[in-house]
Write a protein that holds these residues in place. Sequence first.
Motif, PDB file in Angstrom:
ATOM      1  N   MET A   1     -23.097   5.254   0.229  1.00  0.00           N
ATOM      2  CA  MET A   1     -21.666   5.213  -0.023  1.00  0.00           C
ATOM      3  C   MET A   1     -21.360   6.091  -1.229  1.00  0.00           C
ATOM      4  O   MET A   1     -22.056   6.056  -2.235  1.00  0.00           O
ATOM      5  N   THR A   2     -20.313   6.865  -1.112  1.00  0.00           N
ATOM      6  CA  THR A   2     -19.882   7.701  -2.226  1.00  0.00           C
ATOM      7  C   THR A   2     -18.643   7.083  -2.878  1.00  0.00           C
ATOM      8  O   THR A   2     -17.943   6.283  -2.262  1.00  0.00           O
ATOM      9  N   PHE A   3     -18.408   7.476  -4.103  1.00  0.00           N
ATOM     10  CA  PHE A   3     -17.290   6.954  -4.873  1.00  0.00           C
ATOM     11  C   PHE A   3     -16.503   8.128  -5.460  1.00  0.00           C
ATOM     12  O   PHE A   3     -16.577   8.382  -6.669  1.00  0.00           O
ATOM     13  N   PRO A   4     -15.748   8.842  -4.630  1.00  0.00           N
ATOM     14  CA  PRO A   4     -15.082  10.046  -5.130  1.00  0.00           C
ATOM     15  C   PRO A   4     -14.053   9.784  -6.230  1.00  0.00           C
ATOM     16  O   PRO A   4     -13.927  10.579  -7.166  1.00  0.00           O
ATOM     17  N   THR A   5     -13.308   8.695  -6.145  1.00  0.00           N
ATOM     18  CA  THR A   5     -12.297   8.419  -7.168  1.00  0.00           C
ATOM     19  C   THR A   5     -12.963   8.030  -8.485  1.00  0.00           C
ATOM     20  O   THR A   5     -12.604   8.542  -9.552  1.00  0.00           O
ATOM     21  N   THR A   6     -13.943   7.146  -8.416  1.00  0.00           N
ATOM     22  CA  THR A   6     -14.663   6.747  -9.628  1.00  0.00           C
ATOM     23  C   THR A   6     -15.340   7.959 -10.263  1.00  0.00           C
ATOM     24  O   THR A   6     -15.285   8.140 -11.486  1.00  0.00           O
ATOM     25  N   THR A   7     -15.941   8.805  -9.445  1.00  0.00           N
ATOM     26  CA  THR A   7     -16.609  10.009  -9.944  1.00  0.00           C
ATOM     27  C   THR A   7     -15.622  10.942 -10.631  1.00  0.00           C
ATOM     28  O   THR A   7     -15.939  11.545 -11.665  1.00  0.00           O
ATOM     29  N   LEU A   8     -14.430  11.049 -10.076  1.00  0.00           N
ATOM     30  CA  LEU A   8     -13.394  11.903 -10.660  1.00  0.00           C
ATOM     31  C   LEU A   8     -13.124  11.525 -12.109  1.00  0.00           C
ATOM     32  O   LEU A   8     -12.905  12.393 -12.967  1.00  0.00           O
ATOM     33  N   TYR A   9     -13.138  10.242 -12.411  1.00  0.00           N
ATOM     34  CA  TYR A   9     -12.891   9.777 -13.782  1.00  0.00           C
ATOM     35  C   TYR A   9     -14.169   9.705 -14.602  1.00  0.00           C
ATOM     36  O   TYR A   9     -14.134   9.861 -15.826  1.00  0.00           O
ATOM     37  N   ALA A  10     -15.296   9.480 -13.955  1.00  0.00           N
ATOM     38  CA  ALA A  10     -16.569   9.418 -14.675  1.00  0.00           C
ATOM     39  C   ALA A  10     -16.919  10.774 -15.299  1.00  0.00           C
ATOM     40  O   ALA A  10     -17.442  10.813 -16.423  1.00  0.00           O
ATOM     41  N   LEU A  11     -16.621  11.848 -14.617  1.00  0.00           N
ATOM     42  CA  LEU A  11     -17.002  13.173 -15.120  1.00  0.00           C
ATOM     43  C   LEU A  11     -16.370  13.494 -16.476  1.00  0.00           C
ATOM     44  O   LEU A  11     -17.105  13.837 -17.424  1.00  0.00           O
ATOM     45  N   PRO A  12     -15.055  13.387 -16.642  1.00  0.00           N
ATOM     46  CA  PRO A  12     -14.522  13.661 -17.983  1.00  0.00           C
ATOM     47  C   PRO A  12     -14.944  12.612 -19.012  1.00  0.00           C
ATOM     48  O   PRO A  12     -15.092  12.931 -20.197  1.00  0.00           O
ATOM     49  N   LEU A  13     -15.166  11.379 -18.568  1.00  0.00           N
ATOM     50  CA  LEU A  13     -15.630  10.347 -19.499  1.00  0.00           C
ATOM     51  C   LEU A  13     -17.026  10.673 -20.016  1.00  0.00           C
ATOM     52  O   LEU A  13     -17.333  10.417 -21.188  1.00  0.00           O
ATOM     53  N   ILE A  14     -17.865  11.258 -19.176  1.00  0.00           N
ATOM     54  CA  ILE A  14     -19.194  11.689 -19.624  1.00  0.00           C
ATOM     55  C   ILE A  14     -19.058  12.739 -20.720  1.00  0.00           C
ATOM     56  O   ILE A  14     -19.780  12.708 -21.728  1.00  0.00           O
ATOM     57  N   LEU A  15     -18.122  13.666 -20.537  1.00  0.00           N
ATOM     58  CA  LEU A  15     -17.916  14.701 -21.567  1.00  0.00           C
ATOM     59  C   LEU A  15     -17.441  14.091 -22.883  1.00  0.00           C
ATOM     60  O   LEU A  15     -17.901  14.494 -23.955  1.00  0.00           O
ATOM     61  N   ILE A  16     -16.547  13.126 -22.808  1.00  0.00           N
ATOM     62  CA  ILE A  16     -16.079  12.451 -24.024  1.00  0.00           C
ATOM     63  C   ILE A  16     -17.236  11.724 -24.696  1.00  0.00           C
ATOM     64  O   ILE A  16     -17.399  11.786 -25.919  1.00  0.00           O
ATOM     65  N   LEU A  66     -16.625  -0.934  -7.906  1.00  0.00           N
ATOM     66  CA  LEU A  66     -16.510  -2.124  -7.055  1.00  0.00           C
ATOM     67  C   LEU A  66     -15.177  -2.134  -6.302  1.00  0.00           C
ATOM     68  O   LEU A  66     -15.133  -2.450  -5.105  1.00  0.00           O
ATOM     69  N   ALA A  67     -14.100  -1.797  -6.992  1.00  0.00           N
ATOM     70  CA  ALA A  67     -12.789  -1.765  -6.341  1.00  0.00           C
ATOM     71  C   ALA A  67     -12.742  -0.676  -5.278  1.00  0.00           C
ATOM     72  O   ALA A  67     -12.218  -0.895  -4.174  1.00  0.00           O
ATOM     73  N   GLU A  68     -13.303   0.482  -5.583  1.00  0.00           N
ATOM     74  CA  GLU A  68     -13.314   1.566  -4.599  1.00  0.00           C
ATOM     75  C   GLU A  68     -14.154   1.186  -3.389  1.00  0.00           C
ATOM     76  O   GLU A  68     -13.768   1.452  -2.244  1.00  0.00           O
ATOM     77  N   ALA A  69     -15.280   0.523  -3.615  1.00  0.00           N
ATOM     78  CA  ALA A  69     -16.123   0.068  -2.502  1.00  0.00           C
ATOM     79  C   ALA A  69     -15.415  -0.982  -1.654  1.00  0.00           C
ATOM     80  O   ALA A  69     -15.715  -1.126  -0.468  1.00  0.00           O
ATOM     81  N   SER A  70     -14.458  -1.676  -2.265  1.00  0.00           N
ATOM     82  CA  SER A  70     -13.698  -2.703  -1.555  1.00  0.00           C
ATOM     83  C   SER A  70     -12.441  -2.134  -0.903  1.00  0.00           C
ATOM     84  O   SER A  70     -11.572  -2.887  -0.473  1.00  0.00           O
ATOM     85  N   ALA A  71     -12.351  -0.812  -0.863  1.00  0.00           N
ATOM     86  CA  ALA A  71     -11.209  -0.116  -0.257  1.00  0.00           C
ATOM     87  C   ALA A  71      -9.893  -0.485  -0.948  1.00  0.00           C
ATOM     88  O   ALA A  71      -8.872  -0.720  -0.305  1.00  0.00           O
ATOM     89  N   ALA A  72      -9.922  -0.527  -2.270  1.00  0.00           N
ATOM     90  CA  ALA A  72      -8.720  -0.842  -3.052  1.00  0.00           C
ATOM     91  C   ALA A  72      -7.662   0.230  -2.852  1.00  0.00           C
ATOM     92  O   ALA A  72      -7.961   1.368  -2.474  1.00  0.00           O
ATOM     93  N   ASN A  73      -6.429  -0.151  -3.129  1.00  0.00           N
ATOM     94  CA  ASN A  73      -5.302   0.771  -3.056  1.00  0.00           C
ATOM     95  C   ASN A  73      -5.587   2.007  -3.905  1.00  0.00           C
ATOM     96  O   ASN A  73      -5.867   1.902  -5.101  1.00  0.00           O
ATOM     97  N   SER A  74      -5.500   3.167  -3.299  1.00  0.00           N
ATOM     98  CA  SER A  74      -5.864   4.423  -3.951  1.00  0.00           C
ATOM     99  C   SER A  74      -4.979   4.727  -5.158  1.00  0.00           C
ATOM    100  O   SER A  74      -5.472   5.170  -6.200  1.00  0.00           O
ATOM    101  N   ILE A  75      -3.691   4.500  -5.030  1.00  0.00           N
ATOM    102  CA  ILE A  75      -2.784   4.781  -6.144  1.00  0.00           C
ATOM    103  C   ILE A  75      -3.111   3.882  -7.330  1.00  0.00           C
ATOM    104  O   ILE A  75      -3.187   4.344  -8.476  1.00  0.00           O
TER     105      ILE A  75
END
Length: 130
Positions: A1-16, A66-75
Motif C-alpha cells: 500500500m502506498t501513501f501518496p498524501t502522507t508522503t507529500l507532507y513527509a517530504l518537506p517535513l524531512i527537510l525541516i 492510518l487515516a489515509e489507509a482508512s480511505a479518509a476524506n482527501s480534503i
Amino acid sequence: MTFPTTTLYALPLILIFMVLFFRVSARRSDLKVSIGDAGDAILHERIRQHGNFIEWVPLGLILMALAEASAANSIALHCAGGFLLLGRILHPFGLKAGNAAHPLRMAGNSLNLLSVAILFVLLALSRFGG
C-alpha cells in the motif's frame, strides 16, 4: 500500500527536520559541546526547536498514514497535513526562551493541535462509522 498524501507532507517535513538537526549540530560543534547546552541560550533554543519537532511530527505522520489507509476524506487529510507542515514551519521561529507567548509559537502549536484533532476525527469516523 502506498501513501501518496502522507508522503507529500513527509517530504518537506524531512527537510525541516534536517535543517533543525544541522542547526543544533553546528552550534554544538562551534561550542565543542557533546551533550546538553552548556548554558548557551542559542543552543538551548535550537535543541528545543528540534525536540519539539520530534515530539509532534512522528505522531502526526503516523495518524496521517492510518487515516489515509482508512480511505479518509482527501480534503480533510490535506488540511491536516497542511496544518502540520505550516505549524512546523512557524513554530521554530517563535520558540524563544524569553517569550513564551510569541505569536509564531502559539500559531505553530495551534496548527499542530488542529492537525491532530482533524486526524483524530477522521480515524474515529473510519473506525466507528459516520
